[in-house]
Design an enzyme around this catalytic site. Structure first.
Site, PDB file in Angstrom:
ATOM      1  N   GLU A  83     -15.936  56.350 -84.055  1.00 24.53           N
ATOM      2  CA  GLU A  83     -15.698  57.004 -83.305  1.00 24.53           C
ATOM      3  C   GLU A  83     -14.861  56.999 -81.809  1.00 24.53           C
ATOM      4  OE1 GLU A  83     -18.505  60.377 -81.531  1.00 24.53           O
ATOM      5  OE2 GLU A  83     -17.546  59.695 -80.077  1.00 24.53           O
ATOM      6  N   LYS A 261     -27.573  61.952 -78.536  1.00 19.89           N
ATOM      7  CA  LYS A 261     -26.572  61.413 -79.343  1.00 19.89           C
ATOM      8  C   LYS A 261     -25.679  60.544 -79.170  1.00 19.89           C
ATOM      9  CE  LYS A 261     -22.183  61.916 -81.744  1.00 19.89           C
ATOM     10  NZ  LYS A 261     -21.021  61.047 -81.466  1.00 19.89           N
ATOM     11  N   ASP A 277     -30.873  49.640 -90.420  1.00 20.83           N
ATOM     12  CA  ASP A 277     -31.669  50.315 -91.117  1.00 20.83           C
ATOM     13  C   ASP A 277     -31.160  51.497 -90.631  1.00 20.83           C
ATOM     14  OD1 ASP A 277     -32.274  52.573 -91.575  1.00 20.83           O
ATOM     15  OD2 ASP A 277     -33.881  51.915 -93.594  1.00 20.83           O
ATOM     16  N   HIS A 375     -11.314  60.436 -74.048  1.00 19.71           N
ATOM     17  CA  HIS A 375     -11.087  59.947 -75.438  1.00 19.71           C
ATOM     18  C   HIS A 375      -9.538  60.196 -76.381  1.00 19.71           C
ATOM     19  CE1 HIS A 375     -14.755  60.494 -78.029  1.00 19.71           C
ATOM     20  NE2 HIS A 375     -15.198  61.494 -76.709  1.00 19.71           N
TER      21      HIS A 375
HETATM   22  C1  MEV Z   1     -19.642  61.837 -78.494  1.00 18.62           C
HETATM   23  O1  MEV Z   1     -19.737  61.773 -78.789  1.00 18.62           O
HETATM   24  C2  MEV Z   1     -21.092  61.541 -77.376  1.00 18.62           C
HETATM   25  C3  MEV Z   1     -21.466  62.400 -75.689  1.00 18.62           C
HETATM   26  O2  MEV Z   1     -21.160  64.002 -76.421  1.00 18.62           O
HETATM   27  C4  MEV Z   1     -22.451  62.559 -75.489  1.00 18.62           C
HETATM   28  C5  MEV Z   1     -22.614  62.900 -74.306  1.00 18.62           C
HETATM   29  O3  MEV Z   1     -22.072  64.302 -74.397  1.00 18.62           O
HETATM   30  O4  MEV Z   1     -23.282  62.954 -73.297  1.00 18.62           O
HETATM   31  C6  MEV Z   1     -19.843  62.312 -74.816  1.00 18.62           C
END
Ligand code: MEV
Length: 424
Positions: A83, A261, A277, A375
């Site tokens: 990513e 995430k 792992d 991004h």
């Molecule tokens: C993207 O990979 C991760 C985010 O969505 C995390 C978040 O929203 O805190 C930017």
């Protein structure tokens, strides 16, 4: 003198220049730098010994996050991830943290839990106490399974039991607590659990089915914290935005999943780079996040009395520096060398700090300019490079495409023709 991981514009360097920086910082040899460049560094013969039915490779880019200062030590962080923006975001957050001393991290002993499931036990509560009364015999047999771990000061430390009521009847679960030292521990814990199962059957009169490690490694926690002056994060309004983003995650599992995430973007990238792992870490982190019965953020963000930002993270990190792919995969070995960690605990502490940094970067971007700008800038640079631009020219083309909101290969090619023929 200790070397600094601080590097402005690391992204602007060529791959050769970055490798030179790595060699200087981590003492990589020419051969190791060569392996890194060689699209994966793994031979088919070695791959054949790692998994079954091998047909090839699925290479993922390995990037280096710079600027990390953790417990007063400088680190370059290898991150394997597909990513865009993650490595840049981690580096930016680490840069913001440096003026106030970087990250402070600590960890518990690396204790993993092995579970032995006994069913058909007639008097499970009585059997539980019988098992506990024979703890010494169980520990002795468990510790006969891995003399190397014992010689390194690790081994099975304790036994506990619980009775579960399930739709198919009561079960007695015996848990073995094993200090895995520098290994992730799945092999040793599973071996021990299988070895002691006959004792559990003998004591309880039940039948043992499962004998397996738990990935909810609540005895193997890593923690990190950071304090950042409001000026270094973009002002008090940004601090308020970050705290409110955290509170949103704390109040809503839909937001919380994305919050966590983002944290795992960093932790898993380091795990993958070091041959750990990743699935075990993900499972452990999310189960830990839900341990109260409510899925919660793994980090906490607060504003202190001066208006500065404080952040902290706590999660299970079952990562090793010996065994498994950490040694079988040549790139994992190089990643560990780049990190310069001396123990699994140090690796877990670094990962916790990276997770906290990643979360800070995401929340800051979301609370300030929105995530897409960062991004898009990176995406635009990738497109410019795909069109054939290099160095400063790639940056200029990317900037133009972002300002025009036309991030496309055909536009990058046009701009390359236009700007490439002009003096810089
Ligand atoms: C993207 O990979 C991760 C985010 O969505 C995390 C978040 O929203 O805190 C930017």
């Amino acid at each position: 003198m200790a070397k600094s991981s601080e590097c402005h514009g690391f992204y602007k360097l060529s791959i050769e220049e970055r490798l030179r920086f790595l060699k200087e910082f981590s003492g990589l040899t020419d051969e190791e730098a060569g392996l890194l460049r060689r699209e994966g560094g793994l031979s088919l013969e070695r791959a054949e010994r790692m998994i079954e039915n091998v047909v090839g490779f699925m290479p993922i880019p390995l990037g280096i996050a710079v600027n990390f200062l953790i417990n007063g030590k400088d680190y370059l962080i290898p991150m394997a991830i597909e990513e865009p923006s993650v490595v840049a975001a981690a580096s930016n957050a680490a840069r913001m943290a440096r003026p106030s001393g970087g990250f402070w991290a600590c960890s518990t002993e690396p204790i993993m839990i092995g579970q032995i499931q006994a069913v058909g036990v007639k008097d499970p509560h009585f059997a539980k106490l019988s098992v506990l009364s024979q703890k010494e015999e169980i520990l002795k047999l468990a510790n006969e399974q891995d003399p190397v771990l014992i010689s390194l000061g690790g081994g099975a430390r304790d036994v506990d039991c619980k009775v579960l009521s399930t739709p198919v009847g009561k079960m007695l679960i015996t848990e073995l607590y094993v200090d895995c030292k520098d290994a992730m521990g799945a092999n040793v814990v599973n071996t021990m659990a299988e070895a002691v199962a006959p004792i559990i059957e003998r004591i309880t009169g039940g039948k043992v089915y499962l004998r397996i490690i738990s990935n909810l490694a609540t005895r193997r926690l890593a923690r990190a914290r950071v304090k950042i002056a409001k000026e270094d994060v973009g002002g008090e309004e940004v601090v308020d935005g970050i705290v409110s983003a955290y509170e949103f995650a704390a109040a809503d599992p839909y937001r919380c999943a994305t919050h966590n995430k983002g944290i795992m973007n960093g932790i898993i990238a380091v795990a993958l780079a070091t041959g750990n792992d990743t699935r075990a870490l993900e499972a452990g982190a999310h189960a830990y996040a839900a341990r109260s019965g409510r899925y919660s953020p793994l980090t906490i963000w607060e504003k202190d009395s001066e208006g500065d930002l404080s952040g902290s993270i706590e999660l299970p990190i079952a990562a090793g520096i010996v065994g498994g792919a950490t040694h079988a995969h040549p790139i994992a070995k190089i990643s560990l060398k780049i990190l310069g960690v001396k123990s699994a605990r140090e690796l877990a502490e670094v990962m916790a700090a990276v997770g906290l940094a990643q979360n800070l970067a995401a929340l800051r971007a979301l609370a300030a300019e929105g995530i897409q700008r960062g991004h898009m800038a990176l995406h635009a640079r990738n497109i410019a490079v795909m069109a054939g631009a290099t160095g400063d020219l790639a940056d200029r083309i990317a900037e133009r495409m972002v300002s025009e909101r036309k991030i496309r290969l055909d536009r990058a090619r046009e701009l390359l023709r236009e700007l490439g023929s002009q003096p810089a």
